[in-house]
Enzyme design. Sequence first.
Site, short mmCIF file in Angstrom:
data_model
loop_
_atom_site.label_atom_id
_atom_site.label_comp_id
_atom_site.label_asym_id
_atom_site.label_seq_id
_atom_site.Cartn_x
_atom_site.Cartn_y
_atom_site.Cartn_z
N GLN B 126 0.93 -1.14 0.13
CA GLN B 126 0.01 0.00 0.17
C GLN B 126 0.83 1.30 0.00
O GLN B 126 1.37 1.63 0.90
CB GLN B 126 -0.87 -0.18 1.38
CG GLN B 126 -1.96 1.30 1.15
CD GLN B 126 -2.61 1.23 2.48
OE1 GLN B 126 -2.27 0.69 3.44
NE2 GLN B 126 -3.95 1.55 2.46
N GLY B 127 0.73 2.03 -1.04
CA GLY B 127 1.53 3.34 -1.10
C GLY B 127 0.55 4.24 -0.90
O GLY B 127 0.29 5.12 -1.88
N SER B 129 0.66 6.31 2.36
CA SER B 129 1.65 7.63 3.39
C SER B 129 2.79 7.93 2.64
O SER B 129 3.48 7.26 1.84
CB SER B 129 1.96 6.66 4.76
OG SER B 129 0.61 6.08 5.18
N GLU B 244 -10.26 -1.65 4.69
CA GLU B 244 -9.16 -1.66 5.55
C GLU B 244 -9.61 -1.77 7.06
O GLU B 244 -9.10 -2.29 7.88
CB GLU B 244 -8.02 -0.93 5.24
CG GLU B 244 -6.90 -0.81 6.26
CD GLU B 244 -5.71 0.13 5.83
OE1 GLU B 244 -6.11 1.07 5.22
OE2 GLU B 244 -4.76 0.08 6.33
N GLU B 375 -5.82 7.80 17.54
CA GLU B 375 -6.51 8.88 17.78
C GLU B 375 -7.27 9.26 16.47
O GLU B 375 -8.44 9.86 16.68
CB GLU B 375 -5.10 10.19 18.01
CG GLU B 375 -4.25 10.11 18.97
CD GLU B 375 -3.48 9.07 19.31
OE1 GLU B 375 -3.14 8.46 18.10
OE2 GLU B 375 -3.06 8.74 20.25
C1 LIG Z 1 4.77 -0.40 10.99
C2 LIG Z 1 3.98 0.68 9.96
C3 LIG Z 1 3.33 0.09 9.01
C4 LIG Z 1 2.78 1.10 7.90
N1 LIG Z 1 2.29 0.48 6.87
C5 LIG Z 1 1.99 1.31 5.82
C6 LIG Z 1 1.67 0.81 4.43
O1 LIG Z 1 1.73 -0.30 4.25
N2 LIG Z 1 1.23 1.56 3.62
C7 LIG Z 1 0.76 2.91 3.95
O2 LIG Z 1 0.50 3.56 3.12
N3 LIG Z 1 1.21 3.54 5.22
C8 LIG Z 1 1.39 2.76 6.04
N4 LIG Z 1 1.92 3.31 7.51
C9 LIG Z 1 1.51 4.51 7.66
C10 LIG Z 1 0.80 4.90 8.63
O3 LIG Z 1 -0.73 4.72 8.21
C11 LIG Z 1 0.92 6.09 9.27
O4 LIG Z 1 1.95 5.93 9.95
C12 LIG Z 1 -0.47 6.69 10.26
O5 LIG Z 1 -1.35 6.84 9.35
C13 LIG Z 1 0.26 7.92 10.76
O6 LIG Z 1 0.62 8.87 10.19
P1 LIG Z 1 2.38 9.54 10.61
O7 LIG Z 1 3.09 8.58 10.85
O8 LIG Z 1 2.38 10.57 9.50
O9 LIG Z 1 1.75 10.13 11.91
P2 LIG Z 1 1.11 11.80 11.90
O10 LIG Z 1 0.02 12.05 11.22
O11 LIG Z 1 2.36 12.75 11.85
O12 LIG Z 1 0.78 11.73 13.49
C14 LIG Z 1 1.47 12.07 14.79
C15 LIG Z 1 0.78 11.85 16.13
O13 LIG Z 1 -0.44 12.99 15.96
C16 LIG Z 1 -1.57 12.39 15.96
N5 LIG Z 1 -2.71 13.37 15.25
C17 LIG Z 1 -2.42 13.32 13.80
N6 LIG Z 1 -3.38 13.78 13.41
C18 LIG Z 1 -4.41 14.20 14.62
C19 LIG Z 1 -5.77 14.54 14.49
N7 LIG Z 1 -6.33 15.08 13.50
N8 LIG Z 1 -6.37 14.46 15.77
C20 LIG Z 1 -5.51 13.98 16.66
N9 LIG Z 1 -4.59 13.60 16.83
C21 LIG Z 1 -3.81 13.54 15.44
C22 LIG Z 1 -1.43 10.90 15.71
O14 LIG Z 1 -2.70 9.97 16.08
C23 LIG Z 1 -0.30 10.82 16.05
O15 LIG Z 1 -0.08 10.22 17.54
C24 LIG Z 1 2.67 2.21 8.47
C25 LIG Z 1 3.14 2.86 9.61
C26 LIG Z 1 3.64 1.96 10.45
C27 LIG Z 1 4.25 2.68 11.69
#
Ligand SMILES: Cc1cc2nc3c(=O)[nH]c(=O)nc-3n(C[C@H](O)[C@H](O)[C@H](O)COP(=O)(O)OP(=O)(O)OC[C@H]3O[C@@H](n4cnc5c(N)ncnc54)[C@H](O)[C@@H]3O)c2cc1C
Lengths: 322, 392
Positions: B126-127, B129, B244, B375
């Site tokens: 899944q691409g 993020s 999902e 969250e």
């Molecule tokens: C091990 C792992 C595997 C993954 N696999 C995939 C994958 O295969 N494909 C893919 O596309 N993505 C993947 N992801 C990405 C994942 O979906 C994102 O990491 C996740 O959605 C959080 O985004 P971020 O890391 O940018 O954190 P951020 O969005 O920067 O969030 C930082 C913090 O702020 C909080 N936050 C953000 N916005 C809000 C809000 N509006 N209200 C309250 N709190 C908030 C979050 O909960 C978090 O605690 C993976 C992530 C991990 C860690």
Amino acid sequence: MFLAPEGDEMEIATAAADFLAEAMPIDRLHSSGSADMSAAMRGHLGEMGWFALAVPEASGGSGLSAVEHALFFREVGRQCGPVDVLAQVLAARLPAPDDVHAALLSGEIGVALAVGDGDRTRVIGGTNAAYALNVTPDRTWFARLADAGETRPALDPATSMRLTDGVLVEPVVKTNGPDVWRFGVLGTAAMLVGIAEAALDLIVEYAKVRETFGRKIGAYQAVRHPCADMALRVEAARCQLWYAAAALKEGRDDVDTHLDAAKHLANQAALANADSNIQLHGGIGVTDEHHAHLMLKHAMLLGKLFGGKRAVLARLLHAKAA
Amino acid sequence: MDLIYSDEDRCFRERARTWLSTNVPRGTRPAHGAAAAQFDRDWQRRMYDGGWAGINWPTDYGGLGLSGLQQVIWYEECARAGAPHYINTSYIALMHAGPTVMTRGTEEQKAFHLPRILKGESLWCQGFSEPNAGSDLASLKTRGRVEGDHIVVNGSKMWTTDAKYADYQELLIRTDPTSERHKGLTWLICDMTAPGIDIKPIRTMLMDEHVNLVFYDDVRIPLANVVGEVNQGWSTALSTLSFERGLGFIGDQLELYERVNRAIHLAGKLRLETGKLAIEDDGIAQKLASLKADALAIRAMTLAHITESDRTGQPGPQGSLMKLIVTGTHKALSETVGEMLGWEFLEFDGDRTAHPWTYDYLWSWVFTISGGTSEIQREITADRLLGLPRAR
Ligand SMILES: Cc1cc2nc3c(=O)[nH]c(=O)nc-3n(C[C@H](O)[C@H](O)[C@H](O)COP(=O)(O)OP(=O)(O)OC[C@H]3O[C@@H](n4cnc5c(N)ncnc54)[C@H](O)[C@@H]3O)c2cc1C
């Protein structure tokens, strides 16, 4: 396999909700002397057949199941209905002498719950009740109340409390077996789920209208996220309640495990949701005129009946589910 | 309401149990890497050959056309038989790429991809993020420009799980350079062998490298690979996310219950620093019993949701609650076992088979962050289930 009310079950639930909103609305608890079930209210419930809902047809009941029992008590819980309703319904399941049985179904005589408290007995609800019911997981005693006992100040405005010695000296009925206990656990868990839901409804409604700093409080995450947690507690407790109700209806071997899990989740959900509901209302939440404290106090009482936290968890630890 | 399985469901369970009893792979699954991916492909192929792939996929697309409940029964029997866990390299293909292509793709896309997924011939990643677009997915920047019958992609994706072993990718990019947020996005099927793709693993706290950075340097993807419409990709992405979130966790319920029982069994053998058996410690005993109730509730929720969605034909809005309770219970369980295990819990070299509880503990953050953080699940619940005024 279907784990939600459907068809006739929904109709019973709606009928119960409508009836109880008229007969024992939670607002009643804001006037003094509203604790317990009055003789008039008891007669009214009896007349409408609510005490007989899950009593077998052969014993003069409607012959419905544990599922309808749970649906009815969930609505009772939403109104913080008196514990006497459950005591009466449970007593009506007993093989009492015909005249007593008939008077139980009609609401002519009233029943309180008796629970052990040290070497004394605590009588919950029913200041005008002539009988009391004492239930354990494996036996039930139903007795005439020998004395009025000593009235204790009750935290929960919905329910009176008395302390007495030896009320149950000469039971009218003694039965062995888990049937009454099971319906008691299910009914109490259902009332607690009703409270957890009612508390969630109250805060969601308020969060949509109350404004601070120019925004609705429901737009603040410090309010939204606890509300989401409340919704999760409701969902978990409610689904497990349905599971336990269906397991009791179908006579499954692992019914006690599911009932204990339902009771534990309902204990937690009602108490935590009543707590959050007060906090998220701010100052208005601690006022006497608000419903919020009624839910908390009633949840505290129900949490101790038919399986308090430690007793339930001790049983669950080694319990098996199929 | 009732807990009675139909004759059909019971027969299905019986057949599943019989088949699994002789077909579950003997050896343990390799912890990670190419060997793990190959193991997952082989297992998927074996299920396909045995007639067990795509249980609730329509028969038109090579599935068995059975109910969601039967899919749950299958997972229950897999857990009972000790079959490979369903969250593996095939997960994205089976749980959301396949269903997205099925509901939003062209006939050619369906005919090509769906059978391959069921046969274990193609793994997906899944691409979505990016380094600067996670929770706020609509701020993504990877761009594509249409050139003739191709889209040329430049940019980077982050966190792409198992990118190295995937044959295809669900790729969400910005195709209208003047657009903002949800507008101007396109959902593409990206062939991971296309020239210009560079994959850099990211080492995690689990001491593994299952997530990756993926760079795109003039990667040419045929327009025929667009799922949905060009510049309308957000709508397709919402379908992907609904699959999902909706039923993504239905396989965990029995598994969790059995893991709680395993922990209770362990508590009867392990001594704490107080000298007491863990099970004799009130704090631990209460937590374990409470976790058992949670595991039972998860099962009840699963059955309630799946039987409801079998009737309505679509997953309800409770998917976020399901993710919250499953990930929360998973985390609380590994924390509790951690308390019981004492020093042993602090031994870890990345081997999940040798140190399963420590691995689970570390994995619990993967669970509560990936696929939408806890969250964000609370936000979705507040918006869609409770109808609260929006925070954003
Ligand atoms: C091990 C792992 C595997 C993954 N696999 C995939 C994958 O295969 N494909 C893919 O596309 N993505 C993947 N992801 C990405 C994942 O979906 C994102 O990491 C996740 O959605 C959080 O985004 P971020 O890391 O940018 O954190 P951020 O969005 O920067 O969030 C930082 C913090 O702020 C909080 N936050 C953000 N916005 C809000 C809000 N509006 N209200 C309250 N709190 C908030 C979050 O909960 C978090 O605690 C993976 C992530 C991990 C860690």
